[in-house]
Design a protein around this motif. Sequence first.
Motif, mmCIF file in Angstrom:
data_model
loop_
_atom_site.group_PDB
_atom_site.id
_atom_site.type_symbol
_atom_site.label_atom_id
_atom_site.label_comp_id
_atom_site.label_asym_id
_atom_site.label_seq_id
_atom_site.Cartn_x
_atom_site.Cartn_y
_atom_site.Cartn_z
ATOM 1 N N PHE A 630 36.976 46.611 54.901
ATOM 2 C CA PHE A 630 36.863 47.665 53.876
ATOM 3 C C PHE A 630 38.040 48.624 53.956
ATOM 4 N N GLU A 631 38.489 48.951 55.167
ATOM 5 C CA GLU A 631 39.638 49.831 55.315
ATOM 6 C C GLU A 631 40.886 49.201 54.710
ATOM 7 N N VAL A 632 41.015 47.894 54.866
ATOM 8 C CA VAL A 632 42.162 47.210 54.252
ATOM 9 C C VAL A 632 42.110 47.330 52.730
ATOM 10 N N VAL A 633 40.939 47.182 52.135
ATOM 11 C CA VAL A 633 40.796 47.270 50.675
ATOM 12 C C VAL A 633 41.097 48.678 50.190
ATOM 13 N N VAL A 634 40.605 49.674 50.934
ATOM 14 C CA VAL A 634 40.818 51.065 50.525
ATOM 15 C C VAL A 634 42.302 51.410 50.539
ATOM 16 N N ALA A 635 43.068 50.756 51.403
ATOM 17 C CA ALA A 635 44.496 51.060 51.494
ATOM 18 C C ALA A 635 45.300 50.482 50.339
ATOM 19 N N ALA A 640 41.354 53.571 43.749
ATOM 20 C CA ALA A 640 41.049 54.445 42.613
ATOM 21 C C ALA A 640 39.702 54.138 41.983
ATOM 22 N N VAL A 641 39.195 52.930 42.178
ATOM 23 C CA VAL A 641 37.942 52.570 41.521
ATOM 24 C C VAL A 641 36.767 52.606 42.500
ATOM 25 N N ILE A 642 37.032 52.826 43.786
ATOM 26 C CA ILE A 642 35.959 52.870 44.782
ATOM 27 C C ILE A 642 35.410 54.282 44.833
ATOM 28 N N LYS A 666 30.578 50.528 46.386
ATOM 29 C CA LYS A 666 30.265 51.233 45.141
ATOM 30 C C LYS A 666 31.559 51.533 44.385
ATOM 31 N N THR A 667 31.609 51.107 43.133
ATOM 32 C CA THR A 667 32.826 51.265 42.320
ATOM 33 C C THR A 667 32.466 51.836 40.950
ATOM 34 N N LEU A 668 33.510 52.083 40.176
ATOM 35 C CA LEU A 668 33.289 52.440 38.771
ATOM 36 C C LEU A 668 32.607 51.301 38.038
ATOM 37 N N ALA A 669 31.951 51.652 36.922
ATOM 38 C CA ALA A 669 31.212 50.647 36.169
ATOM 39 C C ALA A 669 32.154 49.545 35.691
ATOM 40 N N GLY A 670 31.817 48.294 36.069
ATOM 41 C CA GLY A 670 32.597 47.158 35.630
ATOM 42 C C GLY A 670 33.855 46.916 36.417
ATOM 43 N N TRP A 673 34.593 43.750 40.620
ATOM 44 C CA TRP A 673 35.016 42.403 40.962
ATOM 45 C C TRP A 673 36.397 42.373 41.623
ATOM 46 N N GLY A 674 37.274 43.217 41.251
ATOM 47 C CA GLY A 674 38.594 43.240 41.879
ATOM 48 C C GLY A 674 38.536 43.601 43.352
ATOM 49 N N PRO A 675 37.989 44.768 43.694
ATOM 50 C CA PRO A 675 37.864 45.092 45.126
ATOM 51 C C PRO A 675 36.994 44.089 45.880
#
Length: 719
Positions: A630-635, A640-642, A666-670, A673-675
């Motif tokens: 998860f830390e890798v994804v946040v970087a 911006a969408v998380i 938890k992300t923005l609506a829709g 799938w990317g993260p």
Amino acid sequence: MRLFLAVLSIILAVSMPAFAQTPAAAPAPDSSIDDLVRILENDDSRAALIDRLKQSESVPSEASLPADAPADLSIVRQLAEYTKAAAEGTSSTFRAIGRVFTELHQGLTGTFDADLSAFWDVAVRVAMVAVGLFASFWVLRLVAVWLQGQIGRRVVGRGWLARILGALGAAAVDLGSVLLAWAIGYAVALVLVGDTRGQMGINQSLLLNAFLIVEMVKMVARVILSPRHEALRLIPVSDGNAAYWSFWLARVISLIGYTFLFVSPLLAANLSVGAASAVQVLVMGTAVTIGIIIVLQNKDDVRTWLTGIAERRGNDGYGQLLILLGRYWHVFAILYLVTLLVVWFTNPDEALPFMLGATVQSIIAIIVGVVIVSFISRFVQVGLRLPDDIKQRLPLLESRLHAFVPTVMQIVRWVVIAGVVVAIAQAWSLFDFVGWISSDGGQEVAGAVISAALIIVACIVLHVVVASWVEYRLNTNYGKMPTAREKTLLSLFRNAFTVALVVFGSMLALAQIGVNIAPLLAGAGVIGLAIGFGAQKLVQDIITGIFIQFENIMNEGDVVEAAGKAGVVEKLTIRSVTIRDMSGTVHLIPFSSVDQVSNMVRGFSFYVAEFDVAYDSDIDAVKQVMRDAFEVVVATEHKAVILDDLDPPALVSMTPGQMKFRSRIKTLAGKQWGPGRLYSETVKRLLAERGIQAATQTITYRTVDGRTPLAPPSTETED
């Protein structure tokens, strides 16, 4: 008997004034009264008189009909009246032509009795003036042509304004040569030909005035055609056509003008009327013959020209009309010339001026119509170009206008053509449009048509305005970013407004032209009721769609699942929803088949990540891998969408061969799938790097004592 008493009363009334004027004298015997008395005294004659009176009463003549008797309006009677008038007109035409030739023969016979010596003296004086007039005009024309050439060379290759100014300058030079020659002719007539008192004869004045009028008309033709200087030509014709038409127009104008303005009055005043009539007949016949020859020479050229225009227009309705005109125009032209000659023979004082005036008015109407239609065609071909800022704000406005403008211009073009036809009919007294439009009925019809047209135009303008406003509100580059709800409602509003505008606009337009729309409204209600009973699915679609819109469960751009189909909502109407799934397939789903709607992009979204590892794996190590991934994804750019931290990883189930771990992002609506894809890839890679085996299923076969393997190889399957 009543008729007999009436006749007797009339006879007595006529005879009473005679007795009243001579009361003292004895009444003079009246032979008619005596005859009537003798008829009445004899029984046979009295019976015969009664029979004749009865017969006359039973079969009334046309003269005995009352003045207010209704006219016979039957088709047979009207046809008889029409054929009678046509026959009488034809007969009068032939009689008039016969009278012309009879008078012509009598006039020529009387010419030999005229004083030829006096006429010869007049002819010599006129010839002297003509020599001075036309010789000076020939010299002045040479100078004028040279000056016009200088003007033409100065405007070569320049714009339309320079060409028009050059044509005006050439016209001024030409006009100056005509006026100067006319003045020289008057000087010759007054000084050389006139008497000692400086007075000139009427015949010389006839020649000079005819010269001025004829040469002014020829000057107009020369200015328009300009056969010598292409740069000064006001109409787009070739040098050959300009020279051809300039030559023949000059000859015909000179022939007719000098004959009727000079030669005919000269012969009528100094020789005989018959000689003048003979010259007029000869000249008119020659002019008509020249006209027929010109028509036949240009028959194929005009047909080719009109056919080319029709082909450039794609052979539309107007083009088909041009093709038909090109095929038969020479026939109409020849008939017109022959009719003009016959009309001149029969009634030159009234019919000929009327026909010439109607011809001039028709030509002017056609020229004006051609100019307007050409301007409209050029406007349609060039198209409508909007400024760049308006294109950015309203990208679809230009294409929408391009869809409406050609149709509107086509209607305007046919209205112009109809106006030209009406003007021609008015000029030839075929239809009194001015009188009709001035009447109450004409004004009522015209007002109704104009009102209906204005209603239709207003509806078109309203549609363009509303559609452009909706387009502007949906444009993400200007103003506030529209929400998905706004996009859906604005699209539905645009569609509903268009339907309502078409229905109500049509009803109002029909009402303006006199159509009773009450039966239409009643019929629409009955049809709507029938549709409601016969198309229950359609009604169910609409009602369900209305409640779906009220509840705002989905909008355009949402990812939903409805009726077993999942995908992106591309279009939403009051009756159905259009969904494109992951494979690109488009599904049109009516709302009557929708039991539930699952919206995947409302508010926020979760990416649920589940991983299966081997049963003997370290639980804490697996959880740490999930947190590190998860830390890798946040970087990355997905930050911006998380919306929140990773839900704590947890062991959710175990089986004899594996353990299942789960977590959520938890992300923005829709936007999950990317993260989520990057997170799954990172977890897989970290598990492999840290030696944590994925879940496997191993089956081992052993002997009865449980110590020696029965089969060394093992079968492994990885989930």
